[in-house]
Write a protein that holds these residues in place. Structure first.
Motif, PDB file in Angstrom:
ATOM      1  N   ASN A  30      35.527  26.643  28.417  1.00 57.05           N
ATOM      2  CA  ASN A  30      36.480  27.830  28.524  1.00 57.05           C
ATOM      3  C   ASN A  30      35.869  28.710  29.525  1.00 57.05           C
ATOM      4  O   ASN A  30      36.271  29.281  30.381  1.00 57.05           O
ATOM      5  N   MET A  31      34.694  29.127  29.315  1.00 57.10           N
ATOM      6  CA  MET A  31      33.826  29.956  30.191  1.00 57.10           C
ATOM      7  C   MET A  31      33.688  29.507  31.760  1.00 57.10           C
ATOM      8  O   MET A  31      34.077  30.513  32.567  1.00 57.10           O
ATOM      9  N   CYS A  32      33.321  28.298  31.784  1.00 57.02           N
ATOM     10  CA  CYS A  32      33.160  27.902  33.188  1.00 57.02           C
ATOM     11  C   CYS A  32      34.377  27.619  33.891  1.00 57.02           C
ATOM     12  O   CYS A  32      34.498  28.057  35.104  1.00 57.02           O
ATOM     13  N   MET A  33      35.532  26.990  33.249  1.00 52.55           N
ATOM     14  CA  MET A  33      36.552  26.819  33.746  1.00 52.55           C
ATOM     15  C   MET A  33      37.524  28.100  34.217  1.00 52.55           C
ATOM     16  O   MET A  33      38.033  28.271  35.246  1.00 52.55           O
ATOM     17  N   THR A  34      37.159  29.037  33.396  1.00 48.58           N
ATOM     18  CA  THR A  34      37.911  30.460  33.919  1.00 48.58           C
ATOM     19  C   THR A  34      37.210  31.104  34.752  1.00 48.58           C
ATOM     20  O   THR A  34      37.897  31.543  35.918  1.00 48.58           O
ATOM     21  N   PHE A  35      36.136  30.784  34.706  1.00 46.31           N
ATOM     22  CA  PHE A  35      35.275  31.603  35.819  1.00 46.31           C
ATOM     23  C   PHE A  35      35.522  31.116  37.458  1.00 46.31           C
ATOM     24  O   PHE A  35      35.862  31.626  38.225  1.00 46.31           O
ATOM     25  N   TRP A  36      35.689  29.612  37.231  1.00 46.66           N
ATOM     26  CA  TRP A  36      35.615  28.902  38.631  1.00 46.66           C
ATOM     27  C   TRP A  36      37.039  29.063  39.090  1.00 46.66           C
ATOM     28  O   TRP A  36      37.490  28.995  40.424  1.00 46.66           O
ATOM     29  N   LEU A  37      38.183  28.996  38.111  1.00 47.47           N
ATOM     30  CA  LEU A  37      39.361  29.104  38.449  1.00 47.47           C
ATOM     31  C   LEU A  37      39.884  30.501  39.209  1.00 47.47           C
ATOM     32  O   LEU A  37      40.647  30.486  40.042  1.00 47.47           O
ATOM     33  N   ASN A  38      39.111  31.372  38.586  1.00 47.38           N
ATOM     34  CA  ASN A  38      39.551  32.783  38.893  1.00 47.38           C
ATOM     35  C   ASN A  38      38.717  33.525  40.009  1.00 47.38           C
ATOM     36  O   ASN A  38      39.074  34.778  40.562  1.00 47.38           O
ATOM     37  N   VAL A  39      37.477  33.006  40.244  1.00 46.23           N
ATOM     38  CA  VAL A  39      36.668  33.738  41.175  1.00 46.23           C
ATOM     39  C   VAL A  39      37.183  33.833  42.612  1.00 46.23           C
ATOM     40  O   VAL A  39      37.099  35.062  43.215  1.00 46.23           O
ATOM     41  N   GLY A  40      37.820  32.626  43.007  1.00 47.06           N
ATOM     42  CA  GLY A  40      38.335  32.817  44.407  1.00 47.06           C
ATOM     43  C   GLY A  40      39.487  34.046  44.459  1.00 47.06           C
ATOM     44  O   GLY A  40      39.443  34.831  45.338  1.00 47.06           O
ATOM     45  N   PRO A  41      40.583  33.911  43.711  1.00 47.65           N
ATOM     46  CA  PRO A  41      41.625  34.877  43.683  1.00 47.65           C
ATOM     47  C   PRO A  41      41.111  36.424  43.289  1.00 47.65           C
ATOM     48  O   PRO A  41      41.571  37.050  44.066  1.00 47.65           O
ATOM     49  N   PHE A  42      40.240  36.462  42.501  1.00 46.95           N
ATOM     50  CA  PHE A  42      39.609  37.892  42.319  1.00 46.95           C
ATOM     51  C   PHE A  42      38.914  38.489  43.436  1.00 46.95           C
ATOM     52  O   PHE A  42      38.944  39.740  43.718  1.00 46.95           O
ATOM     53  N   ILE A  43      38.019  37.637  44.152  1.00 44.19           N
ATOM     54  CA  ILE A  43      37.495  38.018  45.460  1.00 44.19           C
ATOM     55  C   ILE A  43      38.219  38.219  46.376  1.00 44.19           C
ATOM     56  O   ILE A  43      38.259  39.276  47.178  1.00 44.19           O
ATOM     57  N   PHE A  44      39.326  37.701  46.660  1.00 44.21           N
ATOM     58  CA  PHE A  44      40.169  37.772  47.603  1.00 44.21           C
ATOM     59  C   PHE A  44      40.954  39.118  47.492  1.00 44.21           C
ATOM     60  O   PHE A  44      41.104  40.130  48.308  1.00 44.21           O
ATOM     61  N   LEU A  45      41.331  39.493  46.108  1.00 45.25           N
ATOM     62  CA  LEU A  45      42.038  40.569  45.744  1.00 45.25           C
ATOM     63  C   LEU A  45      41.264  42.047  45.858  1.00 45.25           C
ATOM     64  O   LEU A  45      41.498  42.972  46.064  1.00 45.25           O
ATOM     65  N   SER A  46      39.946  41.680  45.370  1.00 41.98           N
ATOM     66  CA  SER A  46      39.043  42.970  45.156  1.00 41.98           C
ATOM     67  C   SER A  46      37.939  43.027  45.700  1.00 41.98           C
ATOM     68  O   SER A  46      37.132  43.739  45.457  1.00 41.98           O
ATOM     69  N   GLY A  47      37.408  42.275  46.601  1.00 39.55           N
ATOM     70  CA  GLY A  47      36.065  41.934  47.282  1.00 39.55           C
ATOM     71  C   GLY A  47      35.261  41.560  46.259  1.00 39.55           C
ATOM     72  O   GLY A  47      35.263  40.879  45.316  1.00 39.55           O
ATOM     73  N   TYR A  48      33.947  42.274  46.544  1.00 33.28           N
ATOM     74  CA  TYR A  48      32.896  41.772  45.513  1.00 33.28           C
ATOM     75  C   TYR A  48      33.059  41.959  44.102  1.00 33.28           C
ATOM     76  O   TYR A  48      32.317  41.541  43.428  1.00 33.28           O
ATOM     77  N   GLU A  49      33.713  42.878  43.860  1.00 36.09           N
ATOM     78  CA  GLU A  49      34.049  43.249  42.333  1.00 36.09           C
ATOM     79  C   GLU A  49      34.545  42.156  41.645  1.00 36.09           C
ATOM     80  O   GLU A  49      34.966  41.908  40.480  1.00 36.09           O
ATOM     81  N   GLY A  50      35.403  41.240  42.676  1.00 31.42           N
ATOM     82  CA  GLY A  50      36.075  40.204  41.762  1.00 31.42           C
ATOM     83  C   GLY A  50      35.262  39.235  41.094  1.00 31.42           C
ATOM     84  O   GLY A  50      35.580  38.751  40.276  1.00 31.42           O
ATOM     85  N   VAL A  51      33.837  39.089  41.596  1.00 29.76           N
ATOM     86  CA  VAL A  51      32.893  38.242  40.685  1.00 29.76           C
ATOM     87  C   VAL A  51      32.779  39.073  39.172  1.00 29.76           C
ATOM     88  O   VAL A  51      32.739  38.219  38.267  1.00 29.76           O
ATOM     89  N   LEU A  52      32.911  40.237  39.417  1.00 29.81           N
ATOM     90  CA  LEU A  52      32.722  40.768  37.846  1.00 29.81           C
ATOM     91  C   LEU A  52      33.937  40.659  37.041  1.00 29.81           C
ATOM     92  O   LEU A  52      33.968  40.646  35.793  1.00 29.81           O
ATOM     93  N   TYR A  53      35.041  40.801  37.711  1.00 29.56           N
ATOM     94  CA  TYR A  53      36.387  40.437  37.017  1.00 29.56           C
ATOM     95  C   TYR A  53      36.459  38.984  36.620  1.00 29.56           C
ATOM     96  O   TYR A  53      36.903  38.734  35.338  1.00 29.56           O
ATOM     97  N   ALA A  54      36.120  38.055  37.415  1.00 25.28           N
ATOM     98  CA  ALA A  54      35.932  36.684  36.884  1.00 25.28           C
ATOM     99  C   ALA A  54      34.963  36.399  35.789  1.00 25.28           C
ATOM    100  O   ALA A  54      35.230  35.976  34.819  1.00 25.28           O
TER     101      ALA A  54
END
Length: 69
Positions: A30-54
């Protein structure tokens, strides 16, 4: 947005549980899939803070798993 991403990652990991040929760690966890699925869109939307959001979404996804089971 973070709660929706956590739910999406949880559903994706749950869906991948039925396939035996997929690797366990990045695809069925769950943790791995959620992180890798969402890290790209969150970085695109929020910049480097997207890593923290993911990362936050992946932790919430794991809490979803604990609460549902």
């Amino acid at each position: 947005m973070i709660l929706g991403a956590a739910g999406l990652g949880h559903m994706a990991a749950d869906f991948n549980q039925r396939f035996k040929w997929m690797p366990d760690k990045p695809m069925k966890c769950n943790m791995c899939m959620t992180f890798w699925l969402n890290v790209g869109p969150f970085i695109f939307l929020s910049g480097y803070e997207g890593v923290l959001y993911a990362a936050l979404a992946s932790i919430i996804s794991e809490l979803y798993l604990k609460i549902l089971l």
